[in-house]
Design a protein around this motif. Structure first.
Motif, PDB file in Angstrom:
ATOM      1  N   GLU A  12      45.146  53.478  45.760  1.00 32.77           N
ATOM      2  CA  GLU A  12      46.232  53.030  44.801  1.00 32.77           C
ATOM      3  C   GLU A  12      46.912  54.241  44.137  1.00 32.77           C
ATOM      4  O   GLU A  12      48.488  53.864  43.609  1.00 32.77           O
ATOM      5  N   LEU A  13      46.415  55.226  44.214  1.00 36.43           N
ATOM      6  CA  LEU A  13      47.099  56.459  43.556  1.00 36.43           C
ATOM      7  C   LEU A  13      48.399  56.791  44.091  1.00 36.43           C
ATOM      8  O   LEU A  13      49.366  57.373  43.491  1.00 36.43           O
ATOM      9  N   ASP A  14      48.580  56.534  45.452  1.00 35.97           N
ATOM     10  CA  ASP A  14      49.812  56.779  45.861  1.00 35.97           C
ATOM     11  C   ASP A  14      50.864  56.054  45.466  1.00 35.97           C
ATOM     12  O   ASP A  14      52.223  56.662  45.536  1.00 35.97           O
ATOM     13  N   GLU A  15      50.930  54.951  44.705  1.00 41.70           N
ATOM     14  CA  GLU A  15      51.838  54.176  44.132  1.00 41.70           C
ATOM     15  C   GLU A  15      51.809  54.453  42.601  1.00 41.70           C
ATOM     16  O   GLU A  15      52.850  53.486  42.082  1.00 41.70           O
ATOM     17  N   LEU A  16      51.340  55.059  41.970  1.00 43.88           N
ATOM     18  CA  LEU A  16      51.288  55.416  40.611  1.00 43.88           C
ATOM     19  C   LEU A  16      51.726  56.766  40.147  1.00 43.88           C
ATOM     20  O   LEU A  16      51.468  57.820  40.863  1.00 43.88           O
ATOM     21  N   ASP A  17      52.487  56.771  39.371  1.00 46.73           N
ATOM     22  CA  ASP A  17      52.706  58.035  38.402  1.00 46.73           C
ATOM     23  C   ASP A  17      51.672  58.623  37.871  1.00 46.73           C
ATOM     24  O   ASP A  17      50.583  58.185  37.860  1.00 46.73           O
ATOM     25  N   HIS A  18      51.888  59.892  37.311  1.00 45.59           N
ATOM     26  CA  HIS A  18      50.754  60.703  36.788  1.00 45.59           C
ATOM     27  C   HIS A  18      50.136  59.772  35.834  1.00 45.59           C
ATOM     28  O   HIS A  18      48.706  59.758  35.801  1.00 45.59           O
ATOM     29  N   ASP A  19      50.727  59.280  34.702  1.00 40.84           N
ATOM     30  CA  ASP A  19      50.287  58.419  33.706  1.00 40.84           C
ATOM     31  C   ASP A  19      49.374  57.225  34.212  1.00 40.84           C
ATOM     32  O   ASP A  19      48.132  57.164  33.449  1.00 40.84           O
ATOM     33  N   GLY A  20      49.880  56.677  35.044  1.00 44.00           N
ATOM     34  CA  GLY A  20      49.475  55.323  35.556  1.00 44.00           C
ATOM     35  C   GLY A  20      48.142  55.776  36.490  1.00 44.00           C
ATOM     36  O   GLY A  20      47.159  55.103  36.307  1.00 44.00           O
ATOM     37  N   ALA A  21      47.981  56.814  37.050  1.00 43.90           N
ATOM     38  CA  ALA A  21      47.112  57.223  37.815  1.00 43.90           C
ATOM     39  C   ALA A  21      45.689  57.937  36.819  1.00 43.90           C
ATOM     40  O   ALA A  21      44.643  57.145  36.888  1.00 43.90           O
ATOM     41  N   VAL A  22      45.995  58.311  35.636  1.00 43.87           N
ATOM     42  CA  VAL A  22      45.141  58.578  34.755  1.00 43.87           C
ATOM     43  C   VAL A  22      44.635  57.381  34.183  1.00 43.87           C
ATOM     44  O   VAL A  22      43.296  57.458  34.015  1.00 43.87           O
ATOM     45  N   ARG A  23      45.203  56.553  33.761  1.00 45.34           N
ATOM     46  CA  ARG A  23      44.667  55.107  33.179  1.00 45.34           C
ATOM     47  C   ARG A  23      43.861  54.454  34.127  1.00 45.34           C
ATOM     48  O   ARG A  23      42.847  53.892  33.706  1.00 45.34           O
ATOM     49  N   PHE A  24      44.277  54.531  35.429  1.00 49.25           N
ATOM     50  CA  PHE A  24      43.558  53.676  36.490  1.00 49.25           C
ATOM     51  C   PHE A  24      42.254  54.365  36.849  1.00 49.25           C
ATOM     52  O   PHE A  24      41.305  53.666  36.720  1.00 49.25           O
ATOM     53  N   VAL A  25      42.393  55.691  36.885  1.00 49.06           N
ATOM     54  CA  VAL A  25      40.869  56.109  36.933  1.00 49.06           C
ATOM     55  C   VAL A  25      39.913  56.101  36.042  1.00 49.06           C
ATOM     56  O   VAL A  25      38.695  56.035  36.167  1.00 49.06           O
ATOM     57  N   ARG A  26      40.523  56.344  34.542  1.00 47.04           N
ATOM     58  CA  ARG A  26      39.878  56.068  33.616  1.00 47.04           C
ATOM     59  C   ARG A  26      39.220  54.794  33.548  1.00 47.04           C
ATOM     60  O   ARG A  26      38.014  54.519  33.063  1.00 47.04           O
ATOM     61  N   MET A  27      40.050  53.700  33.715  1.00 48.76           N
ATOM     62  CA  MET A  27      39.311  52.422  33.659  1.00 48.76           C
ATOM     63  C   MET A  27      38.135  52.152  34.901  1.00 48.76           C
ATOM     64  O   MET A  27      37.402  51.788  34.265  1.00 48.76           O
ATOM     65  N   LEU A  28      38.361  52.748  35.855  1.00 45.14           N
ATOM     66  CA  LEU A  28      37.367  52.691  37.085  1.00 45.14           C
ATOM     67  C   LEU A  28      35.840  53.211  36.292  1.00 45.14           C
ATOM     68  O   LEU A  28      34.949  52.656  36.483  1.00 45.14           O
ATOM     69  N   GLU A  29      36.161  54.557  35.616  1.00 50.43           N
ATOM     70  CA  GLU A  29      34.995  54.981  35.243  1.00 50.43           C
ATOM     71  C   GLU A  29      34.479  54.294  34.005  1.00 50.43           C
ATOM     72  O   GLU A  29      33.077  54.117  33.721  1.00 50.43           O
ATOM     73  N   GLU A  30      35.280  53.701  33.157  1.00 53.13           N
ATOM     74  CA  GLU A  30      34.751  52.854  32.032  1.00 53.13           C
ATOM     75  C   GLU A  30      34.163  51.711  32.477  1.00 53.13           C
ATOM     76  O   GLU A  30      33.330  51.002  31.908  1.00 53.13           O
ATOM     77  N   SER A  31      34.553  51.179  33.705  1.00 54.16           N
ATOM     78  CA  SER A  31      34.093  49.937  34.252  1.00 54.16           C
ATOM     79  C   SER A  31      32.719  50.289  34.830  1.00 54.16           C
ATOM     80  O   SER A  31      31.967  48.932  35.085  1.00 54.16           O
ATOM     81  N   GLY A  32      32.253  51.348  34.872  1.00 52.39           N
ATOM     82  CA  GLY A  32      30.765  51.606  35.553  1.00 52.39           C
ATOM     83  C   GLY A  32      30.870  52.163  36.887  1.00 52.39           C
ATOM     84  O   GLY A  32      29.618  52.494  37.417  1.00 52.39           O
ATOM     85  N   HIS A  33      32.030  52.518  37.433  1.00 52.11           N
ATOM     86  CA  HIS A  33      31.987  53.260  38.938  1.00 52.11           C
ATOM     87  C   HIS A  33      31.469  54.717  38.675  1.00 52.11           C
ATOM     88  O   HIS A  33      32.068  55.144  37.641  1.00 52.11           O
ATOM     89  N   ARG A  34      30.987  55.151  39.701  1.00 56.41           N
ATOM     90  CA  ARG A  34      30.519  56.540  39.437  1.00 56.41           C
ATOM     91  C   ARG A  34      31.072  57.312  40.579  1.00 56.41           C
ATOM     92  O   ARG A  34      30.747  58.697  40.526  1.00 56.41           O
ATOM     93  N   MET A  35      31.672  57.056  41.509  1.00 55.42           N
ATOM     94  CA  MET A  35      32.387  57.863  42.726  1.00 55.42           C
ATOM     95  C   MET A  35      33.551  57.182  43.079  1.00 55.42           C
ATOM     96  O   MET A  35      33.406  55.929  43.616  1.00 55.42           O
ATOM     97  N   VAL A  36      34.735  57.937  43.326  1.00 59.88           N
ATOM     98  CA  VAL A  36      35.896  57.633  44.138  1.00 59.88           C
ATOM     99  C   VAL A  36      35.981  58.829  45.367  1.00 59.88           C
ATOM    100  O   VAL A  36      35.871  59.790  45.258  1.00 59.88           O
ATOM    101  N   TRP A  37      36.431  58.121  46.391  1.00 59.64           N
ATOM    102  CA  TRP A  37      36.920  58.896  47.827  1.00 59.64           C
ATOM    103  C   TRP A  37      38.377  58.683  47.420  1.00 59.64           C
ATOM    104  O   TRP A  37      38.980  57.618  47.282  1.00 59.64           O
ATOM    105  N   LEU A  38      39.199  59.988  47.888  1.00 55.93           N
ATOM    106  CA  LEU A  38      40.637  59.880  47.706  1.00 55.93           C
ATOM    107  C   LEU A  38      41.072  60.089  49.144  1.00 55.93           C
ATOM    108  O   LEU A  38      41.156  61.290  49.511  1.00 55.93           O
ATOM    109  N   PRO A  39      41.837  59.031  49.732  1.00 57.36           N
ATOM    110  CA  PRO A  39      42.363  59.171  51.180  1.00 57.36           C
ATOM    111  C   PRO A  39      43.674  60.051  50.768  1.00 57.36           C
ATOM    112  O   PRO A  39      44.322  59.690  50.043  1.00 57.36           O
ATOM    113  N   GLU A  40      43.940  60.795  52.053  1.00 61.72           N
ATOM    114  CA  GLU A  40      45.341  61.279  51.897  1.00 61.72           C
ATOM    115  C   GLU A  40      46.234  60.559  53.125  1.00 61.72           C
ATOM    116  O   GLU A  40      46.090  60.963  54.113  1.00 61.72           O
ATOM    117  N   VAL A  41      46.961  59.864  52.602  1.00 66.31           N
ATOM    118  CA  VAL A  41      47.974  58.893  53.485  1.00 66.31           C
ATOM    119  C   VAL A  41      49.195  59.173  53.539  1.00 66.31           C
ATOM    120  O   VAL A  41      49.951  59.391  54.277  1.00 66.31           O
TER     121      VAL A  41
END
Length: 283
Positions: A12-41
């Motif tokens: 999803e980060l490919d489609e989000l601006d800087h602030d949107g990306a920050v909000r998104f990954v913080r939401m993932l962390e706050e939801s309980g996720h512990r790890m993300v992989w970042l594809p380069e597509v």
């Protein structure tokens, strides 16, 4: 290399601006996720994006899954990875991969990646004592075996449990093996197929993906865009969060150390709810 048993692979980060990306990954962390992989597509550069996510979160483990070796020379990849590992101890994993496009340079993927790793190793050793854990993205036997000898693990993408079983048999019982598994949560099977096909269309144009899926037993009819029901159902877990977790158990049974879920489709409320529900299962 000890990493969480479950993770996410987030495109999803490919489609989000800087602030949107920050909000998104913080939401993932706050939801309980512990790890993300970042594809380069499609858009974001691998290492600056990893730095963004690491800086925006406090505990989330971040892996490049995977950075394209053809996009940069080994010195650049090795130095960037070194700085991320040094600045965020225990929270960064370098993932590298290369496609058949390297043949345009007069070499094959295996010799290219072997030499590339030599260059990365030289750079990291020159920079200092910080250890940079790494995985290789691979489908072929040659690079899969290279991962067993030159990396801490292997990451695969868009594969069936049959491929996972083969990979485990190839690398042996100890090597870390992450499987990126597609899932559509909270929609009917027919809706899930439609969502998955929109993203699958991109991969059904790539020769190395077609070759991989052909080796897994899918026919020309299965792989003709937009992909047969048989293909989509084999590659995509569907249902509630609990039902998806039950389906991906097949990947663990086949030998995966970790399953990294990736959720195709637009980042709407249904998908955000799915991320939150999956995160609650991690807590």
């Amino acid at each position: 290399m000890k990493l969480p048993r479950t993770a996410l692979s987030i495109a999803e980060l490919d489609e989000l601006d800087h602030d949107g990306a920050v909000r998104f990954v913080r939401m993932l962390e706050e939801s309980g996720h512990r790890m993300v992989w970042l594809p380069e597509v499609l858009g974001r550069e691998a290492f600056t994006t990893a730095a963004l996510v690491l800086g925006a979160t406090g505990r989330l483990i971040v892996g490049n899954g995977v950075a394209r070796a053809l996009e940069r020379v080994p010195k650049s990849a090795g130095s960037a990875a070194y700085d991320l590992a040094a600045g965020h101890p225990g929270r960064y994993v370098l993932g590298l991969g290369v496609s058949g496009a390297v043949r345009k340079r007069g070499t094959g993927p295996l010799p290219f990646l072997r030499e590339y790793l030599d260059g990365v190793d030289e750079t990291v050793a020159r920079r200092g004592p910080v250890r940079v854990p790494r995985v290789l993205g691979a489908y072929s036997e040659g690079i899969t075996r290279l991962a067993a000898g030159r990396a801490d693990g292997l990451i695969t993408f868009l594969v069936t449990p049959e491929h996972t079983r083969w990979a485990r048999e190839t690398v042996g019982p100890e090597l870390f093996l992450s499987v990126v598994q597609w899932a559509v949560v909270g929609r009917s099977r027919s809706q899930a197929r439609e969502v998955a096909r929109e993203r699958l269309a991109y991969y059904l144009r790539l020769p190395h993906q077609i070759a991989k899926l052909t080796r897994l037993g899918f026919t020309e009819a299965d792989l003709a865009p937009p992909g047969s029901d048989r293909l989509v159902d084999a590659l995509v877990a569907t249902g509630t969060a609990d039902e998806v977790r039950e389906q991906v158990r097949q990947q663990y049974d086949a030998g995966a150390t970790q399953v990294a879920l990736t959720l195709p489709g637009p980042l709407d409320e249904t998908k955000l709810d799915a991320y939150r529900a999956l995160g609650e299962q991690e807590q």
